[in-house]
Design a protein around this motif. Structure first.
Motif, PDB file in Angstrom:
ATOM      1  N   MET A   1      -2.065  74.491 108.004  1.00 49.18           N
ATOM      2  CA  MET A   1      -3.487  74.629 107.748  1.00 49.18           C
ATOM      3  C   MET A   1      -4.184  73.283 107.951  1.00 49.18           C
ATOM      4  O   MET A   1      -5.329  73.259 108.333  1.00 49.18           O
ATOM      5  N   ARG A   2      -3.500  72.196 107.700  1.00 53.85           N
ATOM      6  CA  ARG A   2      -4.114  70.873 107.853  1.00 53.85           C
ATOM      7  C   ARG A   2      -4.309  70.492 109.311  1.00 53.85           C
ATOM      8  O   ARG A   2      -5.166  69.687 109.625  1.00 53.85           O
ATOM      9  N   HIS A   3      -3.473  71.041 110.197  1.00 61.86           N
ATOM     10  CA  HIS A   3      -3.513  70.705 111.623  1.00 61.86           C
ATOM     11  C   HIS A   3      -3.562  71.985 112.458  1.00 61.86           C
ATOM     12  O   HIS A   3      -2.559  72.374 113.051  1.00 61.86           O
ATOM     13  N   PRO A   4      -4.724  72.634 112.528  1.00 63.82           N
ATOM     14  CA  PRO A   4      -4.789  73.941 113.186  1.00 63.82           C
ATOM     15  C   PRO A   4      -4.423  73.924 114.664  1.00 63.82           C
ATOM     16  O   PRO A   4      -3.980  74.916 115.198  1.00 63.82           O
ATOM     17  N   GLY A   5      -4.551  72.814 115.352  1.00 58.06           N
ATOM     18  CA  GLY A   5      -4.217  72.778 116.764  1.00 58.06           C
ATOM     19  C   GLY A   5      -2.752  72.463 117.049  1.00 58.06           C
ATOM     20  O   GLY A   5      -2.289  72.599 118.164  1.00 58.06           O
ATOM     21  N   ARG A   6      -2.016  72.070 116.037  1.00 57.86           N
ATOM     22  CA  ARG A   6      -0.629  71.650 116.228  1.00 57.86           C
ATOM     23  C   ARG A   6       0.293  72.846 116.403  1.00 57.86           C
ATOM     24  O   ARG A   6       0.145  73.859 115.736  1.00 57.86           O
ATOM     25  N   VAL A   7       1.260  72.697 117.297  1.00 58.62           N
ATOM     26  CA  VAL A   7       2.256  73.742 117.529  1.00 58.62           C
ATOM     27  C   VAL A   7       3.558  73.289 116.887  1.00 58.62           C
ATOM     28  O   VAL A   7       4.004  72.155 117.086  1.00 58.62           O
ATOM     29  N   PHE A   8       4.156  74.179 116.099  1.00 56.21           N
ATOM     30  CA  PHE A   8       5.430  73.899 115.429  1.00 56.21           C
ATOM     31  C   PHE A   8       6.532  74.686 116.118  1.00 56.21           C
ATOM     32  O   PHE A   8       6.394  75.893 116.325  1.00 56.21           O
ATOM     33  N   SER A   9       7.610  74.013 116.446  1.00 55.53           N
ATOM     34  CA  SER A   9       8.749  74.708 117.042  1.00 55.53           C
ATOM     35  C   SER A   9       9.432  75.552 115.965  1.00 55.53           C
ATOM     36  O   SER A   9       9.242  75.329 114.765  1.00 55.53           O
ATOM     37  N   ARG A  10      10.231  76.488 116.402  1.00 57.68           N
ATOM     38  CA  ARG A  10      10.985  77.294 115.434  1.00 57.68           C
ATOM     39  C   ARG A  10      11.864  76.399 114.573  1.00 57.68           C
ATOM     40  O   ARG A  10      11.991  76.610 113.371  1.00 57.68           O
ATOM     41  N   ARG A  11      12.483  75.406 115.177  1.00 59.42           N
ATOM     42  CA  ARG A  11      13.361  74.505 114.411  1.00 59.42           C
ATOM     43  C   ARG A  11      12.584  73.722 113.353  1.00 59.42           C
ATOM     44  O   ARG A  11      13.074  73.508 112.254  1.00 59.42           O
ATOM     45  N   GLU A  12      11.360  73.286 113.685  1.00 60.25           N
ATOM     46  CA  GLU A  12      10.531  72.598 112.694  1.00 60.25           C
ATOM     47  C   GLU A  12      10.176  73.532 111.539  1.00 60.25           C
ATOM     48  O   GLU A  12      10.203  73.122 110.373  1.00 60.25           O
ATOM     49  N   ILE A  13       9.832  74.762 111.863  1.00 59.15           N
ATOM     50  CA  ILE A  13       9.486  75.737 110.826  1.00 59.15           C
ATOM     51  C   ILE A  13      10.688  75.986 109.922  1.00 59.15           C
ATOM     52  O   ILE A  13      10.555  76.009 108.697  1.00 59.15           O
ATOM     53  N   ILE A  14      11.855  76.149 110.523  1.00 58.82           N
ATOM     54  CA  ILE A  14      13.074  76.361 109.735  1.00 58.82           C
ATOM     55  C   ILE A  14      13.328  75.165 108.824  1.00 58.82           C
ATOM     56  O   ILE A  14      13.619  75.328 107.629  1.00 58.82           O
ATOM     57  N   ALA A  15      13.210  73.962 109.352  1.00 58.13           N
ATOM     58  CA  ALA A  15      13.466  72.751 108.557  1.00 58.13           C
ATOM     59  C   ALA A  15      12.512  72.634 107.369  1.00 58.13           C
ATOM     60  O   ALA A  15      12.892  72.138 106.305  1.00 58.13           O
ATOM     61  N   ARG A  16      11.285  73.114 107.537  1.00 51.34           N
ATOM     62  CA  ARG A  16      10.299  73.006 106.456  1.00 51.34           C
ATOM     63  C   ARG A  16      10.329  74.161 105.468  1.00 51.34           C
ATOM     64  O   ARG A  16       9.823  74.034 104.369  1.00 51.34           O
ATOM     65  N   CYS A  17      10.905  75.298 105.877  1.00 52.11           N
ATOM     66  CA  CYS A  17      10.801  76.504 105.052  1.00 52.11           C
ATOM     67  C   CYS A  17      12.098  76.994 104.432  1.00 52.11           C
ATOM     68  O   CYS A  17      12.054  77.815 103.521  1.00 52.11           O
ATOM     69  N   ASP A  21      20.978  73.611 103.698  1.00 52.50           N
ATOM     70  CA  ASP A  21      22.357  74.107 103.665  1.00 52.50           C
ATOM     71  C   ASP A  21      22.467  75.594 104.034  1.00 52.50           C
ATOM     72  O   ASP A  21      23.529  76.184 103.913  1.00 52.50           O
ATOM     73  N   VAL A  22      21.365  76.176 104.527  1.00 55.93           N
ATOM     74  CA  VAL A  22      21.345  77.586 104.900  1.00 55.93           C
ATOM     75  C   VAL A  22      21.154  77.688 106.406  1.00 55.93           C
ATOM     76  O   VAL A  22      20.239  77.072 106.966  1.00 55.93           O
ATOM     77  N   PHE A  23      22.031  78.464 107.071  1.00 59.24           N
ATOM     78  CA  PHE A  23      21.861  78.682 108.501  1.00 59.24           C
ATOM     79  C   PHE A  23      20.805  79.759 108.718  1.00 59.24           C
ATOM     80  O   PHE A  23      20.870  80.837 108.140  1.00 59.24           O
ATOM     81  N   VAL A  24      19.843  79.454 109.563  1.00 58.88           N
ATOM     82  CA  VAL A  24      18.805  80.409 109.930  1.00 58.88           C
ATOM     83  C   VAL A  24      18.718  80.416 111.448  1.00 58.88           C
ATOM     84  O   VAL A  24      18.488  79.376 112.066  1.00 58.88           O
ATOM     85  N   ASP A  25      18.913  81.582 112.033  1.00 58.94           N
ATOM     86  CA  ASP A  25      18.782  81.715 113.479  1.00 58.94           C
ATOM     87  C   ASP A  25      17.316  81.518 113.854  1.00 58.94           C
ATOM     88  O   ASP A  25      16.426  82.040 113.176  1.00 58.94           O
ATOM     89  N   PRO A  26      17.034  80.758 114.907  1.00 55.65           N
ATOM     90  CA  PRO A  26      15.635  80.522 115.292  1.00 55.65           C
ATOM     91  C   PRO A  26      14.833  81.798 115.537  1.00 55.65           C
ATOM     92  O   PRO A  26      13.624  81.823 115.300  1.00 55.65           O
ATOM     93  N   ARG A  27      15.472  82.879 115.936  1.00 55.19           N
ATOM     94  CA  ARG A  27      14.751  84.142 116.148  1.00 55.19           C
ATOM     95  C   ARG A  27      14.300  84.776 114.839  1.00 55.19           C
ATOM     96  O   ARG A  27      13.424  85.645 114.836  1.00 55.19           O
ATOM     97  N   THR A  28      14.872  84.351 113.731  1.00 54.20           N
ATOM     98  CA  THR A  28      14.443  84.844 112.422  1.00 54.20           C
ATOM     99  C   THR A  28      12.979  84.489 112.178  1.00 54.20           C
ATOM    100  O   THR A  28      12.241  85.244 111.539  1.00 54.20           O
TER     101      THR A  28
END
Length: 68
Positions: A1-17, A21-28
């Motif tokens: 919300m702070r950076h509406p123009g920024r694009v986050f990769s799936r890996r960045e989203i996984i790292a932040r969310c 220690d949990v494996f999350v497939d990027p397609r999740t």
């Protein structure tokens, strides 16, 4: 919300969310984005989540109307 123009990769989203220690497939991330879009629905002035092919997801700025 702070950076509406920024694009986050799936890996960045996984790292932040998810815990590191949990494996999350990027397609999740796709499934969760689809759920968010469905919950926000069309009543949210278009959908604010935009897809950027081969890069990831971002929030649409007010100038592009929220269309993906």
């Amino acid at each position: 919300m702070r950076h509406p123009g920024r694009v986050f990769s799936r890996r960045e989203i996984i790292a932040r969310c998810w815990p590191s220690d949990v494996f999350v497939d990027p397609r999740t991330v796709n499934v969760h984005i689809a759920t968010l879009r469905r919950l926000l629905g069309p009543g949210f002035h278009g959908n604010p989540i935009r897809s950027v092919r081969s890069l990831g997801y971002g929030l649409a700025g007010s100038q592009d109307g929220g269309e993906a």
